[in-house]
Design a protein around this motif. Structure first.
Motif, short mmCIF file in Angstrom:
data_model
loop_
_atom_site.label_atom_id
_atom_site.label_comp_id
_atom_site.label_asym_id
_atom_site.label_seq_id
_atom_site.Cartn_x
_atom_site.Cartn_y
_atom_site.Cartn_z
N SER A 219 96.24 49.83 -50.19
CA SER A 219 96.48 48.53 -50.83
C SER A 219 95.50 48.33 -51.98
O SER A 219 94.31 48.06 -51.73
CB SER A 219 96.33 47.39 -49.81
OG SER A 219 96.39 46.13 -50.46
N LEU A 222 93.80 44.75 -51.76
CA LEU A 222 92.69 44.64 -50.79
C LEU A 222 91.47 45.45 -51.24
O LEU A 222 90.33 45.08 -50.96
CB LEU A 222 93.15 45.11 -49.41
CG LEU A 222 94.12 44.19 -48.65
CD1 LEU A 222 94.44 44.77 -47.29
CD2 LEU A 222 93.53 42.80 -48.51
N VAL A 321 88.84 40.81 -45.94
CA VAL A 321 89.88 41.84 -45.89
C VAL A 321 90.78 41.62 -44.69
O VAL A 321 92.02 41.73 -44.78
CB VAL A 321 89.24 43.25 -45.85
CG1 VAL A 321 90.27 44.29 -45.41
CG2 VAL A 321 88.68 43.60 -47.21
N GLY A 325 94.54 40.85 -45.19
CA GLY A 325 95.37 41.93 -44.64
C GLY A 325 96.29 41.43 -43.54
O GLY A 325 97.44 41.87 -43.43
N THR A 346 86.90 49.95 -44.94
CA THR A 346 85.98 48.91 -45.42
C THR A 346 84.60 49.11 -44.82
O THR A 346 83.57 49.00 -45.50
CB THR A 346 86.51 47.52 -45.04
OG1 THR A 346 87.81 47.33 -45.60
CG2 THR A 346 85.59 46.43 -45.57
#
Length: 650
Positions: A219, A222, A321, A325, A346
């Motif tokens: 993504s 993101l 996130v 998400g 992440t």
């Protein structure tokens, strides 16, 4: 030497100097380029394997979630085997658009549960990936350890070689504790920090890059959200590092001050106690220790701020996130496995960012120590030996007659303070030359010049007509035997200490060694030691008296059989009876060789062939004992004062 006040200010390394220090350190690490390349490749391979792990695990999550949804749809009344398109249309007709979009984005089969075979295959594959990544990481760590160990080994070797090339002047003006701190504490600090830095630096950088690439494949939006926090983290880390660097510099400088004080107090502890200065010594130590504490505390405090700072921003990024998400999963634009993989990436991205910030503080500490070590390595060295040196001795045989001549020699330790202005003396082969005079007159300086511990400014010093400046120092000093006022014995056996004066590769039989020990009256007390000549002595040699230590150094010179002998207050630490015995041994030792004797006890040099009375770097009188007494000058005054004191004492 830089004063303690100047050193304690410890200015921050300028950018140019810091860049130079880093580049110099890197050259040490790249001494084996192939090893460095292999380490980088291993690090990249390990990161690549770790980077694909979360995405594979995301597929396993999808398999589980798809199986759960397939079973859930049956419980909701959907017949097993219903095509996914029909299910999506049915859900949309019921107004469950988000659920329908989620089903549409996944490979859901109604009535089919979890595909355990596929799940097992994925888990086995990802396990293999992680195991291989660990093995590759071990290879990287092994190569990194070799790089650091080799670099530190080279530094230590260069320091040892540097000590042999440094002029005596450097050690005269630099406290021993400061030298020891640079060559031990700073080197250990460099080694420890480099192990930490190199062990994680490449891995953290590659992990960050790998995580960024994998996040983009899942993504881009993101990824932008997750990485927008990085500039803020970098700014905060930069502020912390700017505060930390001068504190690390101060810390290692103050460590040198503390070491110097401890070494000085330890070596002179008897004097400190004798004069009742324990409290003053403790107060001085307390002050230096407090300065070290303050510098260490500030360095540790500021460096400790990096971890909570990076953790805070990492958690903040993770929360944002997950929220964004989660909305995407519900809207069907992202699978649950994709979100799970992204959150792992992440974490993989935030962790190396924090590690890089922490490594910045360790790098500051390592650079502070590197600067001190490089300063030591860059100290001016002794004047190099000639490319094609001359040799002493007839036809290079190694034997010299011992004709020593100082010809219009000029020398001063400091240009603004002249010491020897125009000295001309001659010592004929086999003569014993006694050098006397008041303290600070320049007696020991003559010996230092003769041994080339210092180089003269003008004039010449020759041995058998050969200018000693054209002879290598090693060759020159191999012809000398020396007994100093300060005794020095190293950790080792009595035998090793006695044979220390022999030229490299030279040995003598035990019979000859024992004869020499008997001639210098050493044998009788050595045999009383627990293991005789094999007794192991410590550096302080507490099992020996000061006089016995002095006798051992005299025996060491005796066994070396030098061409030229230098005795600097060699009998100052022995009693009157032993002095008479040592004088007999010295007479035997001096026979047939040129000898220079520095003495305050004038009674010990009555039989000298020539007595030089030195004052302010110049020879004010010279002659035999009888001639100088007859003249009634400076020597007669010195001798009569000692003779009178001796009568009064008796």
């Amino acid at each position: 030497m830089t004063s303690e006040i100047e050193m304690s200010q410890a200015p921050v390394l300028p950018k140019g100097e810091r860049r130079h220090t880093v580049s110099r350190l890197v050259r040490y690490l790249l001494a084996s380029p192939w090893r460095a390349v292999l380490m980088i490749l291993a690090g990249m391979a390990a990161v690549a394997l770790i980077a694909i792990g979360p995405k594979i695990m995301g597929q396993a999550t999808n398999v589980l979630f798809e199986g759960v949804l397939g079973t859930m749809l049956v419980k909701m009344g959907v017949k097993p085997g219903t095509p996914k398109e029909v299910v999506v249309s049915h859900l949309e007709s019921r107004g469950e658009d988000k659920f329908a979009q989620m089903i549409a984005s996944m490979d859901v089969q109604v009535g089919v549960g979890i595909d355990w075979n596929r799940l097992a295959a994925i888990l086995i594959f990802v396990t293999c990936v992680y195991v291989v990544s660990i093995l590759v990481r071990l290879v990287q760590n092994f190569l990194m350890t070799r790089l650091v160990s080799d670099a530190v080994y080279t530094m230590r070797r260069q320091i040892e070689e540097k000590m042999d090339r440094l002029p005596l002047e450097y050690f005269d003006r630099t406290p021993r504790g400061e030298v020891m701190s640079r060559t031990t504490n700073d080197i250990d600090n460099i080694s420890g920090n480099l192990q930490e830095i190199l062990g994680e630096l490449l891995f953290s950088v590659f992990s960050l890059i790998g995580a960024f690439i994998m996040m983009l494949t899942i993504s881009p939006l993101l990824t932008l959200i997750a990485f927008v926090i990085i500039p803020v983290m970098a700014l905060c880390a930069g502020i912390i590092l700017k505060k930390t660097q001068p504190q690390f510099t101060r810390q290692w400088i103050q460590t040198g001050h503390v070491n110097s004080h401890v070494e000085e107090m330890f070596s002179g502890h008897m004097v400190v106690r004798a004069f009742g200065h324990q409290e003053a010594a403790e107060a001085e130590f307390e002050e230096k220790n407090r300065e070290l504490y303050q510098a260490s505390f500030k360095a540790s405090f500021f460096s400790a701020l990096v971890t909570p700072m990076s953790t805070f921003f990492g958690n903040l990024s993770f929360v944002v996130v997950v929220i964004v998400g989660g909305v995407h999963v519900l809207s069907g634009t992202m699978t649950l496995g994709g979100l799970q993989a992204f959150t792992q990436y992440t974490r993989q991205a935030s962790q190396p960012i924090g590690q890089l910030a922490s490594m910045g503080t360790m790098l500051q500490s390592a650079l502070a120590s590197c600067k001190r070590v490089f300063e030591f390595l860059d100290e001016p060295e002794e004047r190099p030996d000639p490319d094609r040196p001359d040799y002493l001795g007839k036809d290079g045989s190694g034997h010299i007659d011992g004709l020593v001549r100082f010809d219009h020699v000029r020398f001063s330790y400091k240009p603004e303070e002249p010491l020897i202005t125009d000295l001309t003396i001659e010592a004929k082969p086999g003569q014993t030359i006694a050098i006397v005079g008041p303290t600070g007159a320049g007696k020991t300086t003559l010996v230092n010049l003769l041994m080339r511990f210092y180089d003269i400014q003008s004039g010449s010093i020759t041995i058998d007509g050969v200018d000693i400046s054209k002879v290598s120092r090693k060759e020159l000093r191999s012809h000398f035997g020396m007994v100093l006022q300060d005794t020095w014995l190293f950790d080792g056996t009595v035998r090793d200490n006695l044979l220390y004066g022999l030229n490299e590769g030279t040995t003598i039989p035990d019979v000859q060694m024992i004869e020499g020990a008997k001639a210098t009256h050493v044998d009788e007390f050595i045999r009383k030691l627990p293991d005789g000549y094999n007794t192991v002595l410590t550096e302080d040699s507490s099992e020996l008296s000061q006089g016995e230590r002095q006798l051992m150094t005299i025996c060491r010179a005796f066994l070396s059989d030098p061409d030229i002998l230098i005795l600097d207050e060699a009998t100052s630490s022995v009693d009157t009876r032993t002095e008479l015995l040592v004088q007999q041994a010295m007479n035997t030792l001096r026979a047939g060789r040129t000898s220079f004797v520095i003495a305050h006890r004038l009674s010990t040099i009555r039989d000298a062939d020539l007595i030089l009375v030195v004052n302010h770097g110049s020879v004010v009188e010279q002659g035999t004992h009888a001639q100088l007494l007859e003249r009634g000058g400076a020597y007669a005054s010195l001798y009569n004062s000692q003779f009178t004191e001796g009568n009064e004492e008796s």
